[in-house]
Design a protein around this motif. Sequence first.
Motif: not given
Length: 179
Positions: A117-127
């Motif tokens: 996964s690209d980011y911690m919560a999903s493939d999208s950058f999030s808080l």
Amino acid sequence: MSLQSNEHLQRHPWGKVPAVVFPDGFTLYESRAICKYLAQKYAITLLPAATDLEACARFDQAQSTEMLYFADPAGKIGFEKIAKKFLGLPTDEAVVSEAARALEGYFDIAERLLQKSDYMASDSFSLVDIYYVPVMRFLLAFGYKDLVDGHEAVSAWWSRCISRPAIQKMLANDAAARK
Ligand SMILES: N[C@@H](CCC(=O)N[C@@H](CS)C(=O)NCC(=O)O)C(=O)O
């Protein structure tokens, strides 16, 4: 102003920072709750859509993971190595070593997750990715760079996060404020 003053305890019953009082008097403490409230209030696209229950659950899962398994040991290191110096107290090296071991274990698991996964919560950058920024910067500046560099997917995630224009802008503002 003391964090234990009656005035501040009205804002934050535990006498910590941050706490925010909005113009209409609405008062909120706990950094993650404040960030989430602001993102929702101003429709900043850093949260999953409220209708996507699975994405929301994964966001909450990543937020808990960050708070308990990352920020907790990293915070212990920060307290021992920085706050205690200001307080004139000796660093407890046993606490630091145990926290560093916990962080190593944390990054080992994050490494496997970030390979998928690209980011911690999903493939999208999030808080959730933003929550990591101050503590990651502290770890990199205070002798824990190898811990991050030793994990390829974690390093790549961190590069993706800090190369974002808004994060770059925040870092530049932070550097200017420290001058
Ligand atoms: N979980 C809280 C942590 C609050 C916290 O521990 N804040 C620290 C500063 S990062 C503090 O106020 N320390 C001063 C103290 O404990 O007296 C949050 O994210 O807001």
